[in-house]
Design an enzyme around this catalytic site. Structure first.
Site, PDB file in Angstrom:
ATOM      1  N   PRO A  87       0.816  -1.221   0.000  1.00  0.00           N
ATOM      2  CA  PRO A  87       0.000   0.000   0.000  1.00  0.00           C
ATOM      3  C   PRO A  87       0.849   1.269   0.000  1.00  0.00           C
ATOM      4  CG  PRO A  87      -0.705  -1.511   1.744  1.00  0.00           C
ATOM      5  CD  PRO A  87       0.600  -2.026   1.209  1.00  0.00           C
ATOM      6  N   GLU A 114       2.156  -9.946   7.240  1.00  0.00           N
ATOM      7  CA  GLU A 114       3.073  -9.025   7.877  1.00  0.00           C
ATOM      8  C   GLU A 114       3.822  -8.158   6.867  1.00  0.00           C
ATOM      9  OE1 GLU A 114       3.374 -12.456   6.972  1.00  0.00           O
ATOM     10  OE2 GLU A 114       4.057 -13.098   8.950  1.00  0.00           O
ATOM     11  N   ARG A 152      -3.128  -8.668 -20.484  1.00  0.00           N
ATOM     12  CA  ARG A 152      -4.201  -8.473 -21.451  1.00  0.00           C
ATOM     13  C   ARG A 152      -3.872  -7.424 -22.504  1.00  0.00           C
ATOM     14  NH1 ARG A 152      -7.453  -4.386 -20.840  1.00  0.00           N
ATOM     15  NH2 ARG A 152      -9.374  -5.240 -21.669  1.00  0.00           N
ATOM     16  N   ASP A 167     -11.853  -0.350 -24.397  1.00  0.00           N
ATOM     17  CA  ASP A 167     -12.145  -0.431 -22.974  1.00  0.00           C
ATOM     18  C   ASP A 167     -11.919   0.899 -22.259  1.00  0.00           C
ATOM     19  OD1 ASP A 167     -13.059  -3.024 -22.761  1.00  0.00           O
ATOM     20  OD2 ASP A 167     -11.030  -3.828 -22.724  1.00  0.00           O
TER      21      ASP A 167
HETATM   22  C1  4GS Z   1      -1.435  -4.068  -1.110  1.00  0.00           C
HETATM   23  C2  4GS Z   1      -2.158  -3.083  -1.807  1.00  0.00           C
HETATM   24  C3  4GS Z   1      -1.712  -4.605   0.237  1.00  0.00           C
HETATM   25  C4  4GS Z   1      -0.336  -5.048   3.139  1.00  0.00           C
HETATM   26  C5  4GS Z   1      -0.086  -7.303   2.105  1.00  0.00           C
HETATM   27  C6  4GS Z   1      -0.334  -5.696   4.489  1.00  0.00           C
HETATM   28  C7  4GS Z   1      -0.059  -7.866   3.507  1.00  0.00           C
HETATM   29  C8  4GS Z   1      -0.863  -6.018   2.087  1.00  0.00           C
HETATM   30  N1  4GS Z   1      -0.432  -4.426  -1.905  1.00  0.00           N
HETATM   31  N2  4GS Z   1      -1.560  -2.904  -2.968  1.00  0.00           N
HETATM   32  N3  4GS Z   1       0.466  -6.902   4.455  1.00  0.00           N
HETATM   33  N4  4GS Z   1      -3.242  -2.407  -1.381  1.00  0.00           N
HETATM   34  N5  4GS Z   1      -0.758  -5.423   0.765  1.00  0.00           N
HETATM   35  O1  4GS Z   1      -2.727  -4.319   0.826  1.00  0.00           O
HETATM   36  O2  4GS Z   1      -0.512  -3.711  -3.031  1.00  0.00           O
END
Ligand code: 4GS
Length: 232
Positions: A87, A114, A152, A167
């Site tokens: 994230p 984790e 794709r 698209d």
């Molecule tokens: C994301 C997301 C995600 C983060 C994986 C907490 C496990 C998790 N990865 N974009 N640890 N949103 N990863 O939530 O790429």
């Protein structure tokens, strides 16, 4: 194109390519998806891949040794990119997807539950990419989203019937509404213009609907569309 996915749950990733369009692309050799399990590279006898965080706090942290050794075992082509899904990464967009399609090989690091020990980032120096502002339990779905979106666009993955160029996003707009038979369902009718065979009118109608929808639902994309068409 080769996708190498580093994951503690290889089957989660492999199963996705047993269906539909991406099965056809894998069987046809257009894409190759390999999985590498960092657990197979552990040097401790319990095959531990995570440990408690220094400084305390909740959750476990993925240890550097299994990830770095697994990474170094992967044969690399000339034109290779390494990506960490998290994230904290740059948002995945159609523009980024097009950029990723230029590589011969993409290596991906997926975490599960984790976070990664920061030294994995310092040593491997991956490009960090996020599929959206939400938190999942693992990086496997983000890796699959990325592979799916990149695959794709590769020549030969989509057949004529699934063509990519009409698209959403290919023109910076979201899609126009689609209709199939019957012409009337529960009193709801297919717009007359789609039935008259005039392709110039049909294209104008569809573009108009795309613009309307984008303006109503995605004002951020609409602004960009106006700017790129110099219609302030
Ligand atoms: C994301 C997301 C995600 C983060 C994986 C907490 C496990 C998790 N990865 N974009 N640890 N949103 N990863 O939530 O790429």
């Amino acid at each position: 194109m080769i996708f190498d996915v580093m994951t503690l749950f290889p089957e989660m990733v492999e199963n996705y390519f047993q269906y539909s369009i991406l099965k056809r692309a894998s069987d046809g050799g257009i894409i190759t998806v390999n999985t590498i399990n960092p657990r197979d590279y552990t040097e401790n006898k319990h095959k531990k891949v995570d440990d408690m965080p220094y400084g305390g706090g909740a959750g476990m942290v993925l240890m550097p040794q299994p990830y770095v050794d697994a990474y170094e075992s992967i044969p690399k082509l000339e034109n290779t990119l390494t990506i960490m899904l998290s994230p904290q990464g740059e948002p995945l967009t159609d523009k980024v997807v097009n950029e990723l399609g230029q590589y011969e090989q993409i290596i991906m690091l997926c975490g599960h539950y984790e976070g990664f020990d920061e030294r994995i980032r310092e040593i491997i120096k991956p490009r960090e990419i996020s599929i959206g502002d939400f938190v999942l339990t693992g990086g496997e779905l983000p890796a699959l989203c990325l592979i799916d979106a990149v695959s794709r666009k590769i020549e030969g993955t989509l057949g004529k019937i699934e063509s990519a160029d009409e698209d959403s996003f290919s023109n910076g707009l979201i899609e126009y509404p689609h209709y199939t038979r019957p012409r009337e369902y529960r009193g709801y009718k297919v717009p007359e213009v789609l039935l008259n065979g005039n392709h110039k009118e049909i294209n104008e109608f569809r573009l108009q609907k795309s613009i309307e929808r984008t303006k109503a639902r995605r004002p951020d994309l609409y602004e960009k569309y106006l700017q790129s068409h110099n219609k302030p």
